[in-house]
Design an enzyme around this catalytic site. Structure first.
Site, short mmCIF file in Angstrom:
data_model
loop_
_atom_site.label_atom_id
_atom_site.label_comp_id
_atom_site.label_asym_id
_atom_site.label_seq_id
_atom_site.Cartn_x
_atom_site.Cartn_y
_atom_site.Cartn_z
N CYS A 12 0.23 -5.01 8.41
CA CYS A 12 0.83 -6.35 8.58
C CYS A 12 1.99 -6.25 9.31
CB CYS A 12 1.01 -7.04 7.13
SG CYS A 12 2.02 -5.83 6.19
N HIS A 40 2.17 2.52 1.36
CA HIS A 40 1.23 3.09 0.27
C HIS A 40 -0.21 3.77 1.07
CE1 HIS A 40 2.64 0.79 -3.17
NE2 HIS A 40 3.13 1.83 -3.41
N CYS A 94 10.98 -5.09 4.76
CA CYS A 94 10.36 -6.24 5.24
C CYS A 94 11.23 -7.52 5.23
CB CYS A 94 8.91 -6.65 4.82
SG CYS A 94 8.33 -7.95 5.66
N HIS A 122 6.11 -3.59 -10.43
CA HIS A 122 5.93 -3.40 -9.04
C HIS A 122 7.28 -3.01 -8.60
CE1 HIS A 122 5.10 -3.59 -4.49
NE2 HIS A 122 3.79 -3.35 -5.05
N GLU A 124 8.66 -3.69 -5.51
CA GLU A 124 9.17 -4.69 -4.82
C GLU A 124 10.09 -5.67 -5.85
OE1 GLU A 124 6.41 -7.04 -2.28
OE2 GLU A 124 7.77 -8.74 -2.70
N CYS A 188 4.15 -14.40 1.27
CA CYS A 188 3.90 -13.95 2.60
C CYS A 188 2.39 -13.99 2.65
CB CYS A 188 4.35 -12.67 2.83
SG CYS A 188 3.54 -11.62 4.21
N ASN A 218 -2.99 -3.73 -2.67
CA ASN A 218 -3.63 -4.76 -1.89
C ASN A 218 -4.90 -4.32 -1.15
OD1 ASN A 218 -3.61 -4.67 1.47
ND2 ASN A 218 -1.67 -3.56 0.93
N SER A 260 -1.49 -1.74 4.75
CA SER A 260 -0.75 -0.36 4.91
C SER A 260 -1.71 0.73 5.71
CB SER A 260 -0.11 0.06 3.35
OG SER A 260 -1.00 0.09 2.51
S1 SF4 Z 1 5.91 -9.20 2.74
FE1 SF4 Z 1 4.67 -7.45 2.42
S2 SF4 Z 1 2.45 -7.92 3.13
FE2 SF4 Z 1 4.01 -9.79 3.84
S3 SF4 Z 1 4.52 -8.53 6.09
FE3 SF4 Z 1 6.07 -7.83 4.49
S4 SF4 Z 1 5.46 -5.86 4.11
FE4 SF4 Z 1 3.55 -7.04 5.10
#
Ligand code: SF4
Length: 282
Positions: A12, A40, A94, A122, A124, A188, A218, A260
């Site tokens: 992505c 990952h 990101c 997680h 994140e 996202c 994912n 990933s």
């Molecule tokens: S939020 Fe996560 S899935 Fe979406 S573009 Fe960024 S890294 Fe990729």
């Protein structure tokens, strides 16, 4: 045998950007580390290690060098510590994850209690939560949100990979719990787009190959949604794991890959399937 590769297979936007930044940092110099695995994908992590980029889990021992922050972010305290130690920072968080972190920070400053929709374990989510300076709750579903206390002002953000449906269910519960609600749509769609395309593909083929790290949530989900529709689904990390017998009596094979998974691994798998196909013809 026809081999169909999903259009949205692999990296992505955020993972591609983080990986590029990590490889550029690796080329620049020594003493470069990622704080946790950059993405990952064990193969990408290994490739970076071969280029001298190590993985560390905290900054305790780190007094000099460059730190690369992974695509799904780290906790605010870890960034503060890196700044305090005057480490060089390559922030590969990101931008979509960064937005969620910033919303939490500004909601907290504005006096809102924050509700983060996501998986509390997680990294994140742990990173996003760390930007709250006031009360913050993590809920995984509408049912969990129903157990929240009453609050005057509630701010809601979501882990980027959550489903819209789940965010909606939590927001409905928050409407019952709070007097004033602010909701930020921080989802996202990269994961959802890959899943939808994979589902369509799984219905057109006799066998599905899903490529990506066994530690990638994912990719695992992608393999699960395909397997629900097509039991002949195989989750692999590398081309070496392909078994020729999987393609017996197969006319069409579908290939997809998690967000990933790098392009080079997808290319190797495509080449190996073509080789198996050629061998079967002879
Ligand atoms: S939020 Fe996560 S899935 Fe979406 S573009 Fe960024 S890294 Fe990729």
């Amino acid at each position: 045998m026809e081999i169909i590769l999903a259009k949205q297979a692999g990296f992505c936007f955020g993972v591609k950007r983080a990986t590029q930044m990590a490889f550029e940092a690796a080329e620049k110099g020594d003493r470069t580390y990622t704080l946790g695995p950059i993405i990952h994908s064990p193969q990408v992590v290994q490739k970076l290690e071969e280029m001298g980029v190590g993985v560390i889990n905290n900054l305790d021992e780190q007094e000099t060098g460059t730190i690369i922050i992974r695509s799904h972010g780290v906790a605010a305290e870890e960034v503060d510590e890196a700044v305090r130690k005057a480490l060089d920072i390559v922030d590969a968080t990101c931008p979509f994850v960064k937005k969620a972190q910033e919303h939490v920070q500004s909601l907290s400053h504005a006096g809102y209690d924050v509700v983060v929709v996501g998986d509390a374990d997680h990294p994140e989510v742990q990173g996003i939560v760390s930007y709250a300076t006031g009360r913050v709750f993590v809920v995984g579903s509408g049912e969990e949100a129903a157990r929240l206390p009453r609050m005057a002002k509630i701010g809601v953000v979501a882990q980027t990979t959550q489903s819209f449906e789940n965010l909606k269910n939590v927001v409905i519960e928050c409407l019952v719990k709070g007097g004033e609600i602010r909701v930020f749509h921080t989802i996202c769609d990269a994961t959802a787009v890959r899943q939808e395309e994979a589902k369509l593909l799984a219905q057109q083929v006799d066998c599905m190959i899903v490529i990506g790290g066994y530690n990638s949530a994912n990719t695992k989900r992608l393999a699960e949604v395909c397997a629900e529709l097509l039991p002949r689904t195989h989750h692999i990390e590398t081309a070496q794991q392909l078994v020729p017998a999987w393609f017996d009596k197969v006319e069409k094979v579908g290939v997809t890959a998690g967000a990933s998974t790098p392009k080079w691994l997808i290319d190797e798998v495509m080449e190996r399937i073509e080789d198996i196909n050629r061998d079967k013809k002879h």
